[in-house]
Design a protein around this motif. Structure first.
Motif, PDB file in Angstrom:
ATOM      1  N   PHE A 137      21.392   4.986 -28.390  1.00  0.00           N
ATOM      2  CA  PHE A 137      22.276   5.774 -28.783  1.00  0.00           C
ATOM      3  C   PHE A 137      21.369   5.721 -29.925  1.00  0.00           C
ATOM      4  CE2 PHE A 137      26.716   6.747 -29.760  1.00  0.00           C
ATOM      5  CZ  PHE A 137      26.536   6.139 -30.556  1.00  0.00           C
ATOM      6  N   MET A 138      22.229   7.035 -30.645  1.00  0.00           N
ATOM      7  CA  MET A 138      21.867   7.771 -31.573  1.00  0.00           C
ATOM      8  C   MET A 138      22.895   9.099 -32.135  1.00  0.00           C
ATOM      9  SD  MET A 138      18.474  10.649 -30.699  1.00  0.00           S
ATOM     10  CE  MET A 138      18.389  10.562 -32.987  1.00  0.00           C
ATOM     11  N   THR A 139      22.478   9.527 -33.127  1.00  0.00           N
ATOM     12  CA  THR A 139      23.830  10.143 -33.649  1.00  0.00           C
ATOM     13  C   THR A 139      22.822  11.495 -33.789  1.00  0.00           C
ATOM     14  OG1 THR A 139      25.121   8.907 -35.489  1.00  0.00           O
ATOM     15  CG2 THR A 139      24.934  11.009 -35.168  1.00  0.00           C
ATOM     16  N   THR A 140      23.281  12.315 -33.148  1.00  0.00           N
ATOM     17  CA  THR A 140      22.728  13.981 -32.758  1.00  0.00           C
ATOM     18  C   THR A 140      24.457  14.785 -33.119  1.00  0.00           C
ATOM     19  OG1 THR A 140      22.034  12.501 -30.638  1.00  0.00           O
ATOM     20  CG2 THR A 140      21.073  15.036 -30.076  1.00  0.00           C
ATOM     21  N   SER A 141      23.612  14.893 -34.527  1.00  0.00           N
ATOM     22  CA  SER A 141      24.737  16.639 -34.683  1.00  0.00           C
ATOM     23  C   SER A 141      23.740  16.609 -36.191  1.00  0.00           C
ATOM     24  CB  SER A 141      25.668  15.635 -34.962  1.00  0.00           C
ATOM     25  OG  SER A 141      25.252  14.681 -36.101  1.00  0.00           O
ATOM     26  N   ALA A 142      24.087  18.044 -35.644  1.00  0.00           N
ATOM     27  CA  ALA A 142      23.729  18.999 -37.185  1.00  0.00           C
ATOM     28  C   ALA A 142      24.443  19.203 -38.186  1.00  0.00           C
ATOM     29  CB  ALA A 142      22.545  19.690 -36.455  1.00  0.00           C
ATOM     30  N   GLY A 143      24.937  19.823 -39.112  1.00  0.00           N
ATOM     31  CA  GLY A 143      25.792  20.074 -39.542  1.00  0.00           C
ATOM     32  C   GLY A 143      25.795  21.245 -40.728  1.00  0.00           C
ATOM     33  N   ALA A 144      26.776  22.024 -41.328  1.00  0.00           N
ATOM     34  CA  ALA A 144      26.594  22.951 -42.233  1.00  0.00           C
ATOM     35  C   ALA A 144      27.262  23.527 -42.451  1.00  0.00           C
ATOM     36  CB  ALA A 144      25.587  24.452 -41.275  1.00  0.00           C
ATOM     37  N   GLN A 145      27.927  24.237 -43.850  1.00  0.00           N
ATOM     38  CA  GLN A 145      28.996  24.605 -44.492  1.00  0.00           C
ATOM     39  C   GLN A 145      29.555  25.949 -43.733  1.00  0.00           C
ATOM     40  OE1 GLN A 145      28.042  21.056 -46.630  1.00  0.00           O
ATOM     41  NE2 GLN A 145      29.385  22.639 -47.238  1.00  0.00           N
ATOM     42  N   VAL A 146      30.940  25.381 -43.543  1.00  0.00           N
ATOM     43  CA  VAL A 146      32.071  26.847 -43.019  1.00  0.00           C
ATOM     44  C   VAL A 146      31.967  27.816 -43.856  1.00  0.00           C
ATOM     45  CG1 VAL A 146      33.971  26.968 -41.829  1.00  0.00           C
ATOM     46  CG2 VAL A 146      32.965  25.009 -41.987  1.00  0.00           C
ATOM     47  N   PRO A 147      31.759  28.949 -43.439  1.00  0.00           N
ATOM     48  CA  PRO A 147      31.698  29.920 -44.580  1.00  0.00           C
ATOM     49  C   PRO A 147      33.098  31.158 -43.666  1.00  0.00           C
ATOM     50  CG  PRO A 147      29.538  30.700 -42.785  1.00  0.00           C
ATOM     51  CD  PRO A 147      30.229  28.966 -42.807  1.00  0.00           C
ATOM     52  N   ARG A 148      33.712  31.670 -43.758  1.00  0.00           N
ATOM     53  CA  ARG A 148      34.202  32.479 -42.847  1.00  0.00           C
ATOM     54  C   ARG A 148      34.926  33.321 -43.861  1.00  0.00           C
ATOM     55  NH1 ARG A 148      40.574  28.823 -43.460  1.00  0.00           N
ATOM     56  NH2 ARG A 148      39.614  27.834 -45.623  1.00  0.00           N
ATOM     57  N   TRP A 149      35.522  34.456 -43.655  1.00  0.00           N
ATOM     58  CA  TRP A 149      36.000  36.043 -43.957  1.00  0.00           C
ATOM     59  C   TRP A 149      36.484  35.391 -44.592  1.00  0.00           C
ATOM     60  CZ3 TRP A 149      32.340  39.525 -44.715  1.00  0.00           C
ATOM     61  CH2 TRP A 149      31.699  40.080 -43.856  1.00  0.00           C
ATOM     62  N   VAL A 150      37.405  35.701 -45.538  1.00  0.00           N
ATOM     63  CA  VAL A 150      38.890  35.888 -45.875  1.00  0.00           C
ATOM     64  C   VAL A 150      39.489  37.414 -45.867  1.00  0.00           C
ATOM     65  CG1 VAL A 150      40.093  35.755 -48.983  1.00  0.00           C
ATOM     66  CG2 VAL A 150      38.164  34.261 -48.287  1.00  0.00           C
TER      67      VAL A 150
END
Length: 585
Positions: A11-24
Motif C-alpha cells: 500500500f502506498m499513497t498514489t496521488s499528486a496534487g495541484a493548486q486549483v485555478p478557476r475562472w472568476v
C-alpha cells in the motif's frame, strides 16, 4: 488471497496534487480591469460596466467611457458626456447629461471632484454624494486641501468679487488663509499644496504658506529673510502661468519655478545656481504583488501560469496582462477574463484507490480519480491520460459530489511497465485535468507495481531412451481461468546440451535432451506471455545411467525459484493511435 495480502503490504499513497485555478470571469470581454474587493470593470462591444466575483452585473454595461479610478472613484460618460461617477464596488451616482462639465483634472482627489456649469464651480463629494458650491474658482484637492475662490455676492458667482479660502477635505468646511498684512486683492498667484505648503505671490513677492502653522514666510534666494534685496520677486502682476509638457512654469526676475498638473511645486531654479528639485508626495497605492507568474514555453507564443514558482496551467493564453493577489487577468481567443487560484485547496489524482498494481498479464484494469474541492463541478471536468501506456475508458465516467469533495472517476487500462519485477518496484504514469476550459498542468503520478507470478512448473517424469533423455513438464497458470494468453514456453539447458520441446496440451510439454552426461542436468523453463517479461524457472534432473531411470531433484517453492529473465517488450509506436482523447466539456 495471496495477491490481496501482498497488495495490502505494498500500500502506498498514489496521488499528486495541484493548486486549483478557476475562472472568476470567463474570457468573453474586450477588456477587464481588477478593481479590488471582488469587483471588475469590464468592457464589451464598446460598453463598460462592473461585474462581481459571481459574474453578475453590478453596474450594467451601458457606459461608453469610464475614467481611471482614483481614491476609489471613477467618472462615467455616456455618448461622450460626463453623467456621473461610480465607486470601485459598483455604486453609481448619475446626473442629467450636461448638468456638469468636469474641470481640467478629470479625476477624484481626496474623494472630491471639481466640476462646473453656468452657475460656477462645484465639488462633488463621493462619500455622501454632496455637492459643495458654487465657487468663483476651484482647484483640485492635494494633501487634504483645495484653494477656492469664494464669491462675496452669491448672485454674482462668476463675475463678482471673491475671497481666497481653503476647503478642508477632512471637515468639508472653508478655512481662511492667514495673509497677515495682505488681503485677497493682493494675491497674484497661489499653488496647490505640497508637503503641507503652498507658494503664494502677494504683490509680486513670493511667499511660502504653511497650512499646519498658518504662517506666511517670504522666499529669499539666499535664505536670508533679513536681506530684502534677495527676495524673490515676480516680473509683473498678475503672475503669468505657462503650460508645459509635464505641468506649469512660473518665471520670476531671478529664476523660475515648475509645478505638476495639480499645481504642486516640483522645482526651483535661481539664475547662476543649480535646480532644486522638490519631492512631491506620492499617493499611497495598494501593492499588486502576487504569487502568480506568467510562464513562457519554448516553441510557442502562448503563456501558462506558475503559482509560487510551480507550474499550474500549461501554455494556453495569448496574454497575461495583470497580476494582483491570487488573481490574474488573461486573454484567450482574443477575449479577456479573470482567473483566481485557490491557495488552500488542490486537486489530486488517486490511482487504483491508492493500492499498488499487480500485473498478472500484459494489462491491468484499474481506476483513476480526480479529487477536487466541493465547489468544483465534476460536469465541467475532463481527465486525460498523458501516457501512451495508460488508456482511459470514457464510457466508465462517474461523477460524485459531497460536502468535502467533488470526484470525477474512470476505469483505465494500464499496460505492463517495461521495467517490472517479481518484487515491488516504483514506476509512474501521467494525467492531466481540464476544468471549465482550463488546461491544468499534467502531473506525474508515481505508483508501486509488481509482476504477479501465478505459474507453477513441475517435472512430472523422465526416462532415458538410448542417447535421449525424455522429460514431461507441466506448466500451469492458476490465473488463466481457461483463457489462452499466447504464452511461449522455452527450455534452455546449460553447457552443450540440446533440448527439443514439443507442446502436447496447453499445460503439458515433452522435452527431449541430447548431449547430456551422468550427474545432474541443469536447465531453465522460460515462460513468456505476449507483451510480458520472461519468467525463468531453474530445474534439474539427477541422471544415473546404471538405473536407466531417475528422479528430479526436490523442488524449492515455485515462487522462490522464478525470476525475471527478460523485461517486457516496449509498446510499438503504432499503439499511440489507440490513445483516447476526451474532448467533451
Amino acid at each position: 488471497m495471496k495477491n490481496i495480502v501482498l497488495a495490502a503490504l505494498l500500500f502506498m499513497t498514489t496521488s499528486a496534487g495541484a493548486q486549483v485555478p478557476r475562472w472568476v470571469l470567463h474570457p468573453k470581454y474586450d477588456n477587464v480591469e481588477m478593481l479590488g474587493n471582488g469587483f471588475y470593470l469590464v468592457t464589451n462591444n464598446g460598453r463598460t460596466g462592473v461585474m462581481n466575483a459571481s459574474e453578475k452585473e453590478v453596474v450594467p454595461l451601458q457606459y461608453d467611457k469610464v475614467s481611471p479610478f482614483n481614491t476609489h472613484y471613477a467618472l462615467v460618460y455616456k455618448d461622450g458626456r460626463f453623467v456621473g461617477y461610480m465607486s470601485d464596488q459598483g455604486r453609481v451616482k448619475e446626473f442629467p447629461a450636461g448638468q456638469y462639465q468636469v474641470a481640467e483634472q478629470p479625476s477624484f482627489y481626496d474623494g472630491y471632484l471639481v466640476v462646473s456649469n453656468i452657475n460656477g464651480y462645484f465639488y462633488l463629494r463621493a462619500s455622501d454624494d454632496e455637492v459643495i458650491g458654487p465657487f468663483t474658482g476651484a482647484m483640485p484637492f492635494t494633501e487634504g486641501y483645495a484653494v477656492v475662490k469664494v464669491p462675496n455676492n452669491p448672485k454674482k458667482v462668476l463675475g463678482g468679487d471673491y475671497t481666497i479660502q481653503v476647503l478642508s477635505a477632512k471637515t468639508g468646511k472653508l478655512e481662511r488663509l492667514n495673509l497677515g498684512e495682505y488681503d485677497t486683492d493682493d494675491v497674484d498667484f497661489i499653488s496647490g499644496v505640497s508637503n503641507g505648503k503652498s507658494i503664494i505671490v502677494l504683490k509680486k513677492r513670493f511667499h511660502e504658506y504653511d497650512f499646519s502653522k498658518g504662517t506666511l514666510t517670504p522666499i529669499h534666494i539666499d535664505g536670508n529673510i533679513a536681506n530684502k534685496k534677495s527676495r524673490v520677486m515676480a516680473n509683473e502682476r498678475p503672475v503669468q502661468v505657462m503650460s508645459g509638457e509635464n505641468g506649469f512654469l512660473v518665471q520670476f526676475k531671478t529664476g523660475q519655478m515648475t509645478f505638476d498638473p495639480l499645481m504642486r511645486l516640483t522645482s526651483i531654479e535661481y539664475v547662476g545656481q543649480g535646480k532644486k528639485v522638490v519631492d512631491v508626495p506620492e499617493v499611497a497605492k495598494e501593492e499588486k504583488k502576487s504569487p502568480i507568474q506568467s510562464k513562457a514555453f519554448p516553441g510557442t507564443d502562448l503563456l501558462g501560469l506558475n503559482y509560487n514558482g510551480k507550474e499550474i496551467l500549461s501554455a494556453q493564453f495569448e496574454k497575461v496582462s495583470a497580476l494582483w493577489g491570487n488573481e490574474a487577468q488573461v486573454m484567450t481567443g482574443g477575449k479577456y477574463g479573470i482567473l483566481s487560484v485557490d491557495p488552500d485547496h488542490s486537486c489530486r489524482f488517486v490511482l487504483n484507490d491508492n493500492m499498488a498494481i499487480g500485473f498478472e498479464h500484459k494489462t491491468a484494469t484499474t481506476n483513476i480519480k480526480a479529487v477536487c474541492p466541493p465547489y468544483m463541478k465534476p460536469s465541467l471536468m475532463t481527465l486525460n491520460s498523458e501516457d501512451e501506456n495508460c488508456h482511459i475508458n470514457i464510457d466508465t465516467r462517474k461523477e460524485n459530489t459531497n460536502v468535502e469533495t467533488a470526484v470525477l472517476s474512470y476505469q483505465c487500462s494500464m499496460d505492463i511497465p517495461e521495467e517490472i519485477g517479481l518484487d515491488k518496484s516504483s514506476t509512474n504514469t501521467k494525467f492531466a485535468l481540464n476544468y471549465d476550459g482550463l488546461k491544468l498542468t499534467a502531473k506525474v503520478l508515481p505508483f508501486d507495481t509488481w509482476y504477479v507470478n501465478n505459474y507453477t512448473v513441475q517435472i512430472m517424469k523422465h526416462n532415458i531412451e538410448g542417447s535421449v533423455l525424455n522429460a514431461e513438464i507441466l506448466v500451469n497458470n492458476g490465473a488463466m481461468g481457461g483463457k489462452n494468453f499466447f504464452r511461449d514456453v522455452q527450455v534452455e539447458a546449460e553447457d552443450s546440451v540440446v533440448c527439443n520441446l514439443t507442446k502436447i496440451t496447453e499445460e503439458m510439454y515433452q522435452a527431449r535432451f541430447y548431449g547430456w552426461k551422468d550427474g545432474t542436468l541443469r536447465f531453465s523453463v522460460d515462460i513468456t506471455e505476449d507483451g510480458c517479461p520472461t519468467l525463468s524457472y531453474a530445474r534439474s534432473i539427477a541422471i544415473n545411467t546404471g538405473k536407466k531411470t531417475g528422479k528430479s531433484e526436490e523442488e524449492a517453492p515455485v515462487v522462490a525459484q522464478a525470476k525475471i529473465k527478460r523485461k517486457a517488450k516496449a509498446r510499438p509506436a503504432a499503439r499511440k493511435e489507440e490513445k483516447k482523447v476526451i474532448t467533451h466539456f
